[in-house]
Motif scaffolding. Structure first.
Motif, mmCIF file in Angstrom:
data_model
loop_
_atom_site.group_PDB
_atom_site.id
_atom_site.type_symbol
_atom_site.label_atom_id
_atom_site.label_comp_id
_atom_site.label_asym_id
_atom_site.label_seq_id
_atom_site.Cartn_x
_atom_site.Cartn_y
_atom_site.Cartn_z
ATOM 1 N N SER A 43 10.095 79.235 123.991
ATOM 2 C CA SER A 43 9.136 78.201 124.398
ATOM 3 C C SER A 43 7.796 78.765 124.853
ATOM 4 O O SER A 43 6.840 78.029 124.975
ATOM 5 C CB SER A 43 9.735 77.372 125.541
ATOM 6 O OG SER A 43 9.923 78.192 126.678
ATOM 7 N N GLU A 50 17.118 71.014 126.445
ATOM 8 C CA GLU A 50 17.432 71.102 127.876
ATOM 9 C C GLU A 50 16.871 72.377 128.474
ATOM 10 O O GLU A 50 16.342 72.369 129.603
ATOM 11 C CB GLU A 50 18.950 71.047 128.055
ATOM 12 C CG GLU A 50 19.424 70.875 129.482
ATOM 13 C CD GLU A 50 19.482 72.193 130.263
ATOM 14 O OE1 GLU A 50 19.371 72.158 131.513
ATOM 15 O OE2 GLU A 50 19.630 73.252 129.614
ATOM 16 N N PHE A 93 10.209 72.581 134.113
ATOM 17 C CA PHE A 93 10.360 72.066 135.469
ATOM 18 C C PHE A 93 10.274 73.201 136.492
ATOM 19 O O PHE A 93 9.598 73.079 137.526
ATOM 20 C CB PHE A 93 11.698 71.340 135.583
ATOM 21 C CG PHE A 93 11.970 70.803 136.962
ATOM 22 C CD1 PHE A 93 11.347 69.657 137.411
ATOM 23 C CD2 PHE A 93 12.863 71.448 137.809
ATOM 24 C CE1 PHE A 93 11.589 69.168 138.685
ATOM 25 C CE2 PHE A 93 13.111 70.964 139.077
ATOM 26 C CZ PHE A 93 12.476 69.820 139.517
ATOM 27 N N ILE A 143 8.990 70.648 121.778
ATOM 28 C CA ILE A 143 9.987 69.583 121.871
ATOM 29 C C ILE A 143 10.138 68.858 120.533
ATOM 30 O O ILE A 143 11.229 68.408 120.169
ATOM 31 C CB ILE A 143 9.592 68.592 122.986
ATOM 32 C CG1 ILE A 143 9.750 69.274 124.351
ATOM 33 C CG2 ILE A 143 10.433 67.336 122.938
ATOM 34 C CD1 ILE A 143 9.380 68.391 125.520
ATOM 35 N N ILE A 161 4.135 71.896 124.851
ATOM 36 C CA ILE A 161 5.317 71.071 125.100
ATOM 37 C C ILE A 161 5.583 70.163 123.894
ATOM 38 O O ILE A 161 6.722 70.025 123.420
ATOM 39 C CB ILE A 161 5.118 70.224 126.372
ATOM 40 C CG1 ILE A 161 5.066 71.134 127.603
ATOM 41 C CG2 ILE A 161 6.233 69.202 126.534
ATOM 42 C CD1 ILE A 161 4.713 70.411 128.876
ATOM 43 N N VAL A 168 12.979 71.948 128.886
ATOM 44 C CA VAL A 168 12.674 71.070 130.018
ATOM 45 C C VAL A 168 12.973 71.770 131.337
ATOM 46 O O VAL A 168 12.209 71.671 132.309
ATOM 47 C CB VAL A 168 13.462 69.749 129.904
ATOM 48 C CG1 VAL A 168 13.288 68.906 131.164
ATOM 49 C CG2 VAL A 168 13.013 68.974 128.685
ATOM 50 N N SER A 169 14.083 72.520 131.387
ATOM 51 C CA SER A 169 14.446 73.240 132.608
ATOM 52 C C SER A 169 13.409 74.312 132.949
ATOM 53 O O SER A 169 13.002 74.448 134.112
ATOM 54 C CB SER A 169 15.831 73.870 132.441
ATOM 55 O OG SER A 169 16.172 74.633 133.587
#
Length: 482
Positions: A435, A301, A308, A261, A257, A304-305
């Motif tokens: 990612s 975004e 999540f 990021i 992460i 992160v989506s």
């Protein structure tokens, strides 16, 4: 021998041993009393007076028989009932005798001869009475011997009986105590040995030796416990390994992460500073900077989506709506909605889908299709890449494959493609390649619907994702098409 059998044997012996010991000691006491009776406890006439009366009666009977016909059989009965013996002498000759005489009776005879008629002498528990009679001119001397009990003999007998009772009671108590002590050790020894083996195994696990296995070759109640212990040790080792792997994955997740990021954030910061410093002076340059910032923000975004979504799926908090759906139609609709966009980016999609109905979540099917297509798009190396989607139905399952002509991955990387944040470039030098969550989400979604997913080399030269769904079609009157 099992503990149950030992307890059963112990209970039996707890009864038999005291009983047998008591019986043996009782017999010994009876023998002791019998010997005492033989050696000093009489069974004849009670006292001296009774003995004198009995002797007088016998002498009178002898005199009557001699005067009448000389038949002394009646006298024999009387002697026998009183436990006496007789000797009748005529002069120096023995005319008649009956009964058993003791060796010490000779001394009594000599003493009685000195005392004369009606004398009574006693020695060593034996007594002798002498009577002299003259019948038809013949002189007869009648000697009557016997025993009368010592006044102290019954007291001795009572003492012997009381002593025997005390011995028997003591024997019962002692045999119960010793038997209980022995049998307790007999039963507990096996239990203690087995418990020591189990305790040793527990200590090994406590000290971190998770490979330790108990060796127990006895067939008793502890054998299944030891087998369960060994199975527990194996499961504990697997659990510890799983926890360590999860901890390692957590650290990799945090590192991934941070890495994924940081790259777009660095780009956004650089372009913002460029705008603030006036590097982009023309409207076209400013627009280009802002578009780059927008793309990097969209990448953030997306990361992160995806993160999540994966966290929700891992925690089991993602809501699923399983239903009977046409898998081929769901995939075709998803691809048709994205096909034009992907063709503009240089990825052409081919489909060969057989009609198949399965029980699954349509949203998950759409996400699986989208993530695999996005993965192929990002990793394509040709100006025009290709991916082929094939759906086939077998007897008991459904096979869905995605094959592309991308660069592929090394053989050793194939088993790890579905791990979180795994990419085949160890240095992670190209964050634009994704990612590392896309295929992890695919694997999680497939497994939640009861399927399996693997990665192999594609016949097109790139990577092939193979998904197998169980065919669990349920007739509900009407299938739902997506």
């Amino acid at each position: 021998m099992t503990v149950k059998r030992r307890l059963f044997l112990s209970n039996i012996l707890m009864i038999l041993v005291p009983v047998i010991s008591t019986v043996l000691i009782g017999l010994a006491c009876i023998g002791f009393i019998w010997i005492a009776m033989i050696n000093g406890v009489g069974v004849g006439i009670q006292d001296r007076e009774d003995f004198e009366i009995a002797c007088a009666a016998v002498a009178e009977s002898v005199e009557g028989s001699l005067k009448k016909d000389g038949n002394l059989s009646v006298v024999e009965t009387l002697l026998e009932s009183n436990g006496m013996s007789i000797r009748i002498c005529s002069g120096n000759d023995i005319f008649y005798s009956y009964g058993n005489e003791d060796m010490q009776d000779q001394a009594l005879f000599q003493a009685a001869d000195l005392l004369g008629n009606g004398a009574m002498v006693t020695q060593g528990g034996r007594s002798l009475c002498v009577y002299q009679e003259s019948i038809d001119g013949t002189d007869y001397t009648i000697y009557l011997t016997g025993s009368y009990q010592n006044p102290h003999s019954y007291s001795d007998l009572k003492t012997a009986v009381a002593f025997s009772i005390v011995i028997i009671i003591f024997t019962i108590f002692l045999s119960i105590l010793l038997t209980n002590r022995f049998l307790t050790k007999f039963v507990l020894k096996r239990i203690e040995v087995s418990l020591d083996i189990l305790a040793s195994g527990v200590h090994e696990l406590r000290d971190g030796n998770l490979d330790y296995q108990i060796t127990y070759d006895r067939h008793d109640e502890f054998q299944p416990v030891c087998e369960d212990f060994n199975e527990m040790a194996i499961k504990l080792k697997e659990s510890v390994h799983q926890i360590q792997q999860q901890e390692r994955s957590r650290k990799e997740l945090i590192a991934g992460i941070s890495h994924d990021i940081r790259s777009p954030l660095t780009s956004i910061q650089a372009y913002v500073e460029g705008l603030l410093d006036g590097i982009a002076k023309t409207p076209e340059a400013k627009k280009r900077y802002l578009e780059t910032i927008k793309v990097k923000a969209e990448d953030l975004e997306h990361i992160v989506s995806q993160l999540f979504l994966f966290s929700k799926m891992e925690l089991g908090e993602y809501a699923e709506e399983l239903c009977d759906l046409r898998l081929d139609k769901t995939i075709a609709d998803t691809v048709n909605a994205l096909q034009e966009e992907y063709q503009q980016k240089g990825l052409f999609i081919q489909m060969n889908l057989e009609p198949v109905t399965i029980h699954a979540d349509p949203v998950q099917i759409q996400r699986i299709t989208t993530n695999i297509l996005e993965n192929s798009l990002k990793y394509k190396i040709k100006a025009q890449g290709n991916i082929r989607i094939v759906l086939k139905k077998s007897e008991e399952s459904v096979l869905l494959t995605f094959s592309d002509d991308g660069p592929g991955v090394p053989e050793e990387s194939l088993p790890h493609l579905f791990e979180v944040f795994y990419r085949s470039d160890p240095a992670r030098q190209n964050p634009n390649k994704g990612s590392g969550l896309g295929l992890a989400i695919v694997a999680n979604a497939v497994q939640r619907m009861g399927g399996t997913v693997t990665a192999v080399h594609s016949t097109l030269g790139g990577l092939e994702i193979r998904i197998i769904f169980p065919e669990e079609v349920k007739e509900r009157g009407k299938n739902i098409d997506y």
